[in-house]
Design an enzyme around this catalytic site. Structure first.
Site, PDB file in Angstrom:
ATOM      1  N   THR A 101      -4.616  11.550   0.557  1.00 19.24           N
ATOM      2  CA  THR A 101      -3.794  12.032   1.675  1.00 19.24           C
ATOM      3  C   THR A 101      -3.176  13.362   1.275  1.00 19.24           C
ATOM      4  OG1 THR A 101      -3.321   9.778   2.335  1.00 19.24           O
ATOM      5  CG2 THR A 101      -1.824  11.468   3.153  1.00 19.24           C
ATOM      6  N   GLY A 124       8.590  -0.022   3.270  1.00 14.46           N
ATOM      7  CA  GLY A 124       8.519   0.505   1.902  1.00 14.46           C
ATOM      8  C   GLY A 124       7.082   0.852   1.575  1.00 14.46           C
ATOM      9  N   ARG A 146       6.979  -0.174  -4.973  1.00 14.15           N
ATOM     10  CA  ARG A 146       7.438   1.193  -4.705  1.00 14.15           C
ATOM     11  C   ARG A 146       8.177   1.291  -3.373  1.00 14.15           C
ATOM     12  NH1 ARG A 146       2.010   4.323  -5.831  1.00 14.15           N
ATOM     13  NH2 ARG A 146       1.244   2.334  -5.031  1.00 14.15           N
ATOM     14  N   ALA A 153      10.546  -7.138  13.048  1.00 18.94           N
ATOM     15  CA  ALA A 153      11.773  -6.597  12.433  1.00 18.94           C
ATOM     16  C   ALA A 153      11.867  -7.095  10.993  1.00 18.94           C
ATOM     17  CB  ALA A 153      12.978  -7.044  13.225  1.00 18.94           C
ATOM     18  N   CYS A 201       3.179   4.606   0.876  1.00 22.81           N
ATOM     19  CA  CYS A 201       2.607   5.465   1.921  1.00 22.81           C
ATOM     20  C   CYS A 201       3.586   5.895   2.985  1.00 22.81           C
ATOM     21  CB  CYS A 201       1.428   4.748   2.535  1.00 22.81           C
ATOM     22  SG  CYS A 201       0.157   4.529   1.325  1.00 22.81           S
ATOM     23  N   PHE A 216       2.991  -4.302  14.127  1.00 23.59           N
ATOM     24  CA  PHE A 216       4.072  -3.438  13.624  1.00 23.59           C
ATOM     25  C   PHE A 216       5.300  -3.484  14.521  1.00 23.59           C
ATOM     26  CE2 PHE A 216       2.395  -1.221   9.862  1.00 23.59           C
ATOM     27  CZ  PHE A 216       1.174  -1.883   9.823  1.00 23.59           C
ATOM     28  N   LYS A 228       5.902  -5.651   0.612  1.00 17.31           N
ATOM     29  CA  LYS A 228       5.415  -6.527   1.682  1.00 17.31           C
ATOM     30  C   LYS A 228       4.608  -7.630   1.032  1.00 17.31           C
ATOM     31  CE  LYS A 228       0.956  -4.415   2.595  1.00 17.31           C
ATOM     32  NZ  LYS A 228      -0.008  -4.039   3.617  1.00 17.31           N
ATOM     33  N   GLU A 253      -2.362  -2.067   1.754  1.00 17.42           N
ATOM     34  CA  GLU A 253      -2.332  -2.897   0.550  1.00 17.42           C
ATOM     35  C   GLU A 253      -2.354  -4.364   0.965  1.00 17.42           C
ATOM     36  OE1 GLU A 253       0.404   0.192  -2.035  1.00 17.42           O
ATOM     37  OE2 GLU A 253       0.151  -1.870  -2.727  1.00 17.42           O
TER      38      GLU A 253
HETATM   39  C1  UDX Z   1      -0.003   1.772   5.265  1.00 20.47           C
HETATM   40  C2  UDX Z   1      -0.900   1.969   6.471  1.00 20.47           C
HETATM   41  O1  UDX Z   1      -0.865   0.802   7.282  1.00 20.47           O
HETATM   42  C3  UDX Z   1      -2.336   2.217   6.017  1.00 20.47           C
HETATM   43  O2  UDX Z   1      -3.159   2.482   7.136  1.00 20.47           O
HETATM   44  C4  UDX Z   1      -2.343   3.438   5.090  1.00 20.47           C
HETATM   45  O3  UDX Z   1      -3.648   3.756   4.661  1.00 20.47           O
HETATM   46  C5  UDX Z   1      -1.453   3.150   3.906  1.00 20.47           C
HETATM   47  O4  UDX Z   1      -0.120   2.893   4.360  1.00 20.47           O
HETATM   48  P1  UDX Z   1       0.638  -0.124   3.564  1.00 20.47           P
HETATM   49  O5  UDX Z   1       1.605   0.883   3.050  1.00 20.47           O
HETATM   50  O6  UDX Z   1      -0.207  -0.871   2.601  1.00 20.47           O
HETATM   51  O7  UDX Z   1      -0.403   0.600   4.599  1.00 20.47           O
HETATM   52  O8  UDX Z   1       1.495  -1.191   4.348  1.00 20.47           O
HETATM   53  P2  UDX Z   1       1.660  -1.643   5.870  1.00 20.47           P
HETATM   54  O9  UDX Z   1       0.996  -2.934   6.039  1.00 20.47           O
HETATM   55  O10 UDX Z   1       1.305  -0.535   6.782  1.00 20.47           O
HETATM   56  O11 UDX Z   1       3.253  -1.880   5.940  1.00 20.47           O
HETATM   57  C6  UDX Z   1       4.094  -0.763   5.667  1.00 20.47           C
HETATM   58  C7  UDX Z   1       5.540  -1.257   5.662  1.00 20.47           C
HETATM   59  O12 UDX Z   1       5.954  -1.616   6.982  1.00 20.47           O
HETATM   60  C8  UDX Z   1       5.779  -2.490   4.777  1.00 20.47           C
HETATM   61  O13 UDX Z   1       6.994  -2.319   4.072  1.00 20.47           O
HETATM   62  C9  UDX Z   1       5.907  -3.626   5.789  1.00 20.47           C
HETATM   63  O14 UDX Z   1       6.748  -4.672   5.319  1.00 20.47           O
HETATM   64  C10 UDX Z   1       6.558  -2.910   6.962  1.00 20.47           C
HETATM   65  N1  UDX Z   1       6.286  -3.563   8.234  1.00 20.47           N
HETATM   66  C11 UDX Z   1       5.000  -3.602   8.695  1.00 20.47           C
HETATM   67  C12 UDX Z   1       7.334  -4.117   8.959  1.00 20.47           C
HETATM   68  O15 UDX Z   1       8.478  -4.082   8.533  1.00 20.47           O
HETATM   69  N2  UDX Z   1       7.069  -4.694  10.164  1.00 20.47           N
HETATM   70  C13 UDX Z   1       5.804  -4.759  10.666  1.00 20.47           C
HETATM   71  O16 UDX Z   1       5.627  -5.318  11.748  1.00 20.47           O
HETATM   72  C14 UDX Z   1       4.733  -4.202   9.902  1.00 20.47           C
END
Ligand code: UDX
Length: 463
Positions: A121, A259, A330, A254, A262, A251, A323, A154
């Site tokens: 990225t 975190g 991180r 709540a 990314c 997404f 998550k 992830e």
């Molecule tokens: C993200 C993007 O989804 C992915 O496409 C990109 O390539 C890398 O970054 P990732 O960081 O692995 O992936 O986690 P993701 O599943 O997107 O969740 C990101 C954060 O949002 C986590 O802390 C998760 O707990 C939080 N989250 C996600 C929420 O709080 N509520 C939701 O409904 C979804």
């Protein structure tokens, strides 16, 4: 096709393994010799469902190998993916030095006609810099460049590679586009969407995707507070909202804030680009600020339930990873929240199925336990910060019998309230006025906030 992937970090390793699985012959170049040795011995350095078995199988059939010599990895490749880290600087900008260095080194050994593809990225416009670096290394102009951002989450990275919502490829020379179309043909033949555009657009799509998802999560968190204040229930509201085809159900859960490596990095990079090029991304700036505030608000809620004399009390934290499904801590909300509690004199006992190895390095005062039940012993309050599925199967009777207090705060809304209440515990979730504490929290008041120390660990190229 003979392919080289530079970088055996989170993105590079998944990309190399999955490309070998769809029929390519992949050499993965990694500068960390210890990591190459681990991989050559069949050990998988990251926790990602399905990855270890793909690596093992591909190494056995000769479609995947690891090396730390750039020439060895690049010399037979028609396509060279650069999947190295692009760490955040203090001002939010991305450090692309590793990308440029890798592209230059690869160019020195690349075959005539090879394509150097940026998977990491990178800020919009970086591919022009890669083009310059490649051309200065090989003025014969026989090499081309392209952009191919990743969208791997992830915990589901292999699935996200094999069943992508879309594959985005950015290029200028059609020969580069042709090579990328051939690489992904096994996936596009199955009907997965392929977006073909410029390098700048491909780079922009990546940032816009993560920033929008972070915005959506932050919107859900604030809407959750409104539900609590006005007698709503976020679960039902999110259901009704998500059924709108223009919004979608994902997404909208709540929680304690987002975190990972990314969302925080990419939103900061996007805000930086906006400031740098005179196109302020004010919504993204607000998302960044509100997400940090969310973590402090959760800490305040915990302190509010502990009462005025929180000092010396004991809190159990279930879930440290940013998550469920990963060991990555991180920018995990739990790290910030635990530090705030400990700065207020609270003793913290914690459990996480996968992340405690990483967490120990950044939480020296915290006690860690191998089971959630043990972590809860003698504590005044339990708080869930990561939505691990296994927490639904906890023996709440044992927990209730061994706790000092009787309150469980579920900041991921994952627990079956009935079984928790049946054990005699008070459960406080988020997003519904029924049993929350937002009214207890003073909107101001001093709170010690310690800036996260960035944990070492995963090097993730993309985001
Ligand atoms: C993200 C993007 O989804 C992915 O496409 C990109 O390539 C890398 O970054 P990732 O960081 O692995 O992936 O986690 P993701 O599943 O997107 O969740 C990101 C954060 O949002 C986590 O802390 C998760 O707990 C939080 N989250 C996600 C929420 O709080 N509520 C939701 O409904 C979804």
């Amino acid at each position: 096709m003979e392919i080289c992937v530079i970088g055996a970090g989170y993105v590079g390793l998944v990309t190399a393994a999955c490309l070998s699985k769809i029929g390519h012959t992949v050499s993965c170049v990694e500068r960390d010799r210890a990591r190459v040795k681990k991989l050559a011995n069949g050990e998988c350095p990251i926790y990602e469902p399905g990855l270890a078995s793909i690596i093992k199988k591909s190494m056995l059939n000769g479609s995947l190998r690891f090396t730390y010599h750039m020439q060895d990895g690049v010399q037979n490749a028609k396509a060279i993916f650069v999947a190295v880290g692009t760490p955040s600087r203090e001002d939010g900008s991305s450090d692309i030095s590793q990308v440029l260095e890798s592209a230059e080194q690869a160019a020195n050994f690349a075959n005539v006609g090879a394509v150097i593809i940026t998977k990491s990225t990178v800020p919009v416009g970086t591919n022009r810099a890669v083009q310059r670096v490649v051309y200065s290394a090989r003025p014969d102009g026989k090499l081309t460049v392209a952009s191919n951002p990743e969208f791997l989450r992830e915990g589901s990275a292999v699935k996200d590679f094999e069943e992508p919502d879309r594959i985005v490829i950015g290029f200028k020379k059609n020969s580069a586009g042709e090579t990328l179309r051939k690489i992904y043909k096994p996936l596009t033949d199955k009907g997965f969407a392929l977006v073909q555009t410029s390098c700048e657009n491909a780079e922009m799509i990546k940032y816009a995707s993560n920033a929008f998802l972070a915005l959506k999560v932050t919107f859900a968190n604030e809407l959750s507070d409104l539900c609590e204040a006005l007698g709503g229930d976020m679960k039902d509201v999110a259901l009704g909202l998500g059924l709108d085809g223009r919004i979608g159900p994902k997404f909208l859960k709540a929680g304690p804030g987002y975190g990972g490596s990314c969302f925080p990095k990419d939103t900061r990079a996007m805000a930086h680009m906006g400031r740098k090029f005179g196109a302020r991304q004010t919504l993204v700036e607000t998302v960044i600020e509100r997400n940090e505030a969310r973590k402090l608000q959760i800490a305040r809620r915990i302190l509010a339930v502990l009462g005025s004399n929180a000092k010396g009390k004991s809190v159990c934290i279930w879930g440290i990873a940013f998550k469920e499904g990963t060991d990555d801590i991180r920018d995990a909300p739990a790290i910030t929240i635990i530090k705030v509690l400990e700065n207020m004199g609270v003793n913290v006992r914690a459990h996480d199925p996968e992340a405690m190895g990483q967490a120990r390095h950044v939480l020296p005062k915290t006690q860690f336990f191998s089971s959630p039940e043990e972590a809860a012993e003698g504590t005044d309050l339990i708080a869930i910060l990561t939505g691990w599925e296994s927490y639904k199967r906890i023996d709440f009777d044992t927990v209730a019998a061994n706790m000092k207090g009787d309150t469980l705060m579920d900041f991921r809304n994952i627990l079956p309230k009935s079984s928790v209440k049946a054990a005699g515990l008070r459960i406080i979730s988020i997003g519904s006025s029924a049993d929350n504490t937002s009214h207890l929290v003073k909107t101001s008041g001093s709170i010690d906030f310690v800036q996260d120390s960035k944990p070492k660990g995963h090097s993730r190229a993309g985001c």
